[in-house]
Design an enzyme around this catalytic site. Structure first.
Site, PDB file in Angstrom:
ATOM      1  CE1 TYR A 128      -4.100  -1.982   0.512  1.00  0.00           C
ATOM      2  CE2 TYR A 128      -4.558   0.330   0.100  1.00  0.00           C
ATOM      3  CZ  TYR A 128      -4.975  -0.979   0.129  1.00  0.00           C
ATOM      4  OH  TYR A 128      -6.265  -1.286  -0.234  1.00  0.00           O
ATOM      5  CG  LEU A 164      -8.728  -1.767   7.873  1.00  0.00           C
ATOM      6  CD1 LEU A 164      -9.023  -1.302   9.300  1.00  0.00           C
ATOM      7  CD2 LEU A 164      -8.037  -3.134   7.893  1.00  0.00           C
ATOM      8  CG  HIS A 165     -10.673  -2.532   0.575  1.00  0.00           C
ATOM      9  ND1 HIS A 165     -10.986  -1.330  -0.019  1.00  0.00           N
ATOM     10  CD2 HIS A 165      -9.350  -2.723   0.345  1.00  0.00           C
ATOM     11  CE1 HIS A 165      -9.914  -0.822  -0.592  1.00  0.00           C
ATOM     12  NE2 HIS A 165      -8.900  -1.641  -0.391  1.00  0.00           N
ATOM     13  CG  ASP A 166     -12.639  -7.727   1.874  1.00  0.00           C
ATOM     14  OD1 ASP A 166     -13.082  -6.880   1.073  1.00  0.00           O
ATOM     15  OD2 ASP A 166     -11.958  -8.706   1.517  1.00  0.00           O
TER      16      ASP A 166
END
Ligand code: CA
Length: 318
Positions: A234, A246-248
């Site tokens: 990242y 922290l997409h998911d």
């Protein structure tokens, strides 16, 4: 909203942030992970099964049923294989290269039989998809009554008011199978979209992974190794974020507590042709329809989510 006795079906392409989503769910009070359905996405579907079982074992939940799902997009002629770029982000094993063990398990069964039972019984479950929407599109066609039984489905994917992360228009989960995503979004199902509009506002840093290392458990060390790899990538790809998105986990969090996000009610579709292929956009044909099927998250209470995340993931890793 109360989170007492909530049951989750997680549709994952495990994946670094899917593993974090699993930890968030398993560390949430009063929440039971009823099943995990695997999808290709970050890695092949077979590797997702292995990774999911490994993470469940590591977190002390080998009892959670794991089902197989799609191994390719609806229009694909061969099983999915991750690109060099995806292998770099999630590591060759999909888990940031962190050592995976203890995943010996029976070959998983298809999710369709399980979901037919869920639909027939009218189980009260939340369905959260954090990979491509191929599984969901296939399940809605093959399991009668599933859409009604599931209520509002939460998915991580898409980008409405921000750029994509695969192309200037497309987010990765949608880009993996635009046809499936379009079918889901135009198929009458109630959905909640947790896209890049909000997931790029919730960021984990090395301070957090250092705190996990101090926990001293095998699970905490594994997660710290896995996420440190992710943060390194990242920093190269998205230096402005200062950590990893922290997409998911945000999708799981919003399914359990929708008050974490503020949404636009809209009818969405997905561009299927040309340079904007994979873009999630308001459907011009349904713009004036009174009924809107999708709640598109555009704002997030990032501070409250991060508090929840730290407490719950620490609980899961301890
Ligand atoms: Ca994922």
């Amino acid at each position: 909203m109360s989170e007492a006795r909530r049951r989750l079906i997680l549709d994952l392409d495990t994946g670094v942030d899917d593993a974090l989503a699993l930890a968030y769910a398993l560390g949430s009070p009063g929440v039971e992970v009823a099943a995990v359905i695997c999808s290709y996405g970050n890695v092949s579907m077979r590797t997702v099964v292995r990774n999911t079982c490994a993470v469940l074992d590591l977190l002390g939940h080998p009892e959670v049923p794991v089902f197989s799902g799609a191994d390719r997009a609806l229009d694909a002629t061969a099983p999915f294989a991750p690109s060099a770029g995806v292998r770099r982000i999630h590591g060759e094993n999909g888990l940031g290269g962190a050592s995976v063990r203890g995943w010996c398990r029976m070959a998983p069964q298809s999710a369709l039989g399980y979901l037919r039972e869920v639909a027939t019984r009218g189980d009260d479950v939340e369905y959260v998809a954090t990979g491509p929407l191929t599984n969901l599109a296939t399940e809605l066609v093959n399991v009668s009554g599933l859409g009604g039984a599931l209520g509002r489905v939460t998915f991580m994917g898409g980008a409405l008011a921000v750029p994509g992360n695969v192309t200037p228009c497309a987010e990765a989960n949608i880009a993996n199978d635009p046809t499936a995503a379009d079918a889901v979004l135009r198929g009458g199902l109630k959905t909640r979209m947790i896209g890049l509009d909000v997931t790029h506002q919730v960021v984990l840093t090395r301070d957090d992974t250092a705190a996990w290392r101090n926990l001293g458990t095998p699970a905490a060390r594994f997660f710290a190794d896995m996420v440190d790899h992710y943060i390194t990538i990242y920093r190269q790809n998205n230096p402005q974020l200062g950590g990893c998105a922290l997409h998911d986990p945000l999708a799981v969090a919003a399914a359990l507590d929708p008050s974490l996000v503020r949404c636009l009610s809209a009818n969405l579709c997905v561009d299927l042709e040309g340079p904007t292929r994979g873009r999630t956009v308001c459907d011009p044909d349904r713009l004036r329809d009174a009924e809107k099927s999708c709640e598109v998250a555009l704002e997030v209470d990032a501070a409250r989510f991060m508090d929840y995340f730290r407490v719950r993931v620490t609980r899961a890793l301890s």
